[in-house]
Scaffold this motif. Sequence first.
Motif, short mmCIF file in Angstrom:
data_model
loop_
_atom_site.label_atom_id
_atom_site.label_comp_id
_atom_site.label_asym_id
_atom_site.label_seq_id
_atom_site.Cartn_x
_atom_site.Cartn_y
_atom_site.Cartn_z
N GLY A 8 -3.84 97.85 -29.53
CA GLY A 8 -4.48 98.49 -28.64
C GLY A 8 -5.17 97.78 -27.60
O GLY A 8 -6.29 98.64 -27.10
N GLY A 9 -4.96 96.37 -27.87
CA GLY A 9 -5.83 95.62 -26.44
C GLY A 9 -5.48 96.22 -25.12
O GLY A 9 -4.89 96.58 -25.07
N GLY A 10 -6.32 95.73 -23.98
CA GLY A 10 -5.65 95.76 -22.75
C GLY A 10 -6.93 95.26 -21.62
O GLY A 10 -7.83 94.75 -22.03
N LEU A 11 -6.70 95.70 -20.74
CA LEU A 11 -7.48 95.58 -19.22
C LEU A 11 -8.59 96.56 -19.25
O LEU A 11 -7.61 97.67 -18.73
CB LEU A 11 -6.97 94.91 -18.15
N VAL A 12 -9.64 96.41 -19.75
CA VAL A 12 -11.40 97.24 -18.82
C VAL A 12 -11.96 96.68 -18.14
O VAL A 12 -12.33 95.39 -18.56
CB VAL A 12 -11.14 97.88 -19.98
N GLN A 13 -12.38 97.78 -17.69
CA GLN A 13 -13.53 97.07 -16.74
C GLN A 13 -15.22 97.06 -17.75
O GLN A 13 -14.68 98.12 -18.77
CB GLN A 13 -13.96 98.31 -15.60
N ALA A 14 -16.63 96.64 -17.39
CA ALA A 14 -17.39 96.25 -17.54
C ALA A 14 -17.94 97.61 -18.19
O ALA A 14 -17.83 98.55 -16.67
CB ALA A 14 -18.38 95.37 -17.32
N GLY A 15 -18.15 97.90 -19.19
CA GLY A 15 -18.96 99.50 -19.57
C GLY A 15 -17.96 99.95 -20.03
O GLY A 15 -17.87 100.99 -20.51
N GLY A 16 -16.68 99.96 -19.89
CA GLY A 16 -15.57 100.91 -20.17
C GLY A 16 -15.21 100.76 -22.23
O GLY A 16 -16.25 99.99 -22.84
N SER A 17 -14.18 101.29 -22.80
CA SER A 17 -14.28 101.23 -24.50
C SER A 17 -12.59 100.86 -24.67
O SER A 17 -11.87 100.83 -23.86
CB SER A 17 -14.51 103.01 -24.81
N LEU A 18 -12.46 100.47 -25.60
CA LEU A 18 -10.99 100.65 -26.41
C LEU A 18 -10.64 100.59 -27.62
O LEU A 18 -12.11 99.87 -28.82
CB LEU A 18 -10.43 98.42 -25.86
N ASP A 89 -17.21 90.09 -23.83
CA ASP A 89 -15.63 90.01 -25.13
C ASP A 89 -14.39 90.32 -24.74
O ASP A 89 -13.76 89.89 -26.28
CB ASP A 89 -16.48 91.69 -25.10
N THR A 90 -13.83 88.90 -23.42
CA THR A 90 -13.06 89.03 -23.03
C THR A 90 -12.58 87.59 -24.54
O THR A 90 -13.36 86.96 -24.66
CB THR A 90 -12.77 88.58 -22.35
N ALA A 91 -11.43 87.99 -25.50
CA ALA A 91 -11.29 87.27 -26.11
C ALA A 91 -9.28 87.86 -26.34
O ALA A 91 -9.13 89.05 -26.42
CB ALA A 91 -11.96 87.32 -27.02
N GLY A 109 -2.42 88.28 -32.72
CA GLY A 109 -3.58 89.52 -32.44
C GLY A 109 -3.31 89.88 -31.50
O GLY A 109 -2.06 90.47 -31.05
N THR A 110 -4.38 90.41 -30.47
CA THR A 110 -3.91 91.29 -29.34
C THR A 110 -4.94 91.20 -28.65
O THR A 110 -6.33 90.34 -28.26
CB THR A 110 -4.45 92.94 -29.75
N GLN A 111 -5.07 90.60 -26.54
CA GLN A 111 -5.44 90.77 -25.66
C GLN A 111 -6.51 91.76 -25.23
O GLN A 111 -6.24 92.69 -24.65
CB GLN A 111 -4.94 89.44 -24.47
N VAL A 112 -7.56 91.32 -25.01
CA VAL A 112 -8.81 92.04 -24.99
C VAL A 112 -9.58 91.76 -23.55
O VAL A 112 -10.09 90.30 -23.39
CB VAL A 112 -9.89 92.31 -25.40
N THR A 113 -9.50 91.55 -22.12
CA THR A 113 -9.33 91.43 -21.47
C THR A 113 -10.78 92.37 -20.35
O THR A 113 -9.95 93.52 -19.71
CB THR A 113 -8.44 90.94 -20.46
N VAL A 114 -12.02 91.99 -20.23
CA VAL A 114 -13.11 92.88 -19.19
C VAL A 114 -13.10 92.27 -18.25
O VAL A 114 -13.83 91.41 -17.95
CB VAL A 114 -14.69 93.19 -20.17
#
Length: 116
Positions: A8-18, A89-91, A109-114
């Motif tokens: 479920g991770g991914g690249l999202v802009q600040a203020g977004g949701s995952l 929150d990027t991790a 794990g799953t990468q989240v990049t904000v």
Amino acid sequence: QVQLVESGGGLVQAGGSLRLSCAASGSIFSIIAMGWYRQAPGKQRELVAGISSGGDTNYADSVKGRFTISRDNVKKTVYLQMNSLKPEDTAVYYCNRARLAAAWPWGRGTQVTVSS
């Protein structure tokens, strides 16, 4: 041997949701307190949210009010809804037992990049 698979991770802009998911194998999932952890580059892994077998939750101060942990014991899955995401929150996010001393083998794990 319990296996944990995060997604479920991914690249999202600040203020977004995952919404992250963690699927677990094994028959004892429903009685185990679970947690979501994250590890940013150069930092130690930290617990950001925990949920008891009965559904009681707790959160790190840094995510309180923005993240929500939940679980589906039938599906043996733990979720992490992340709203109002910030660059900090990027991790890589992992799930495991909330009691770290009794941790199962870690998943990939799953990468989240904000992005800001």
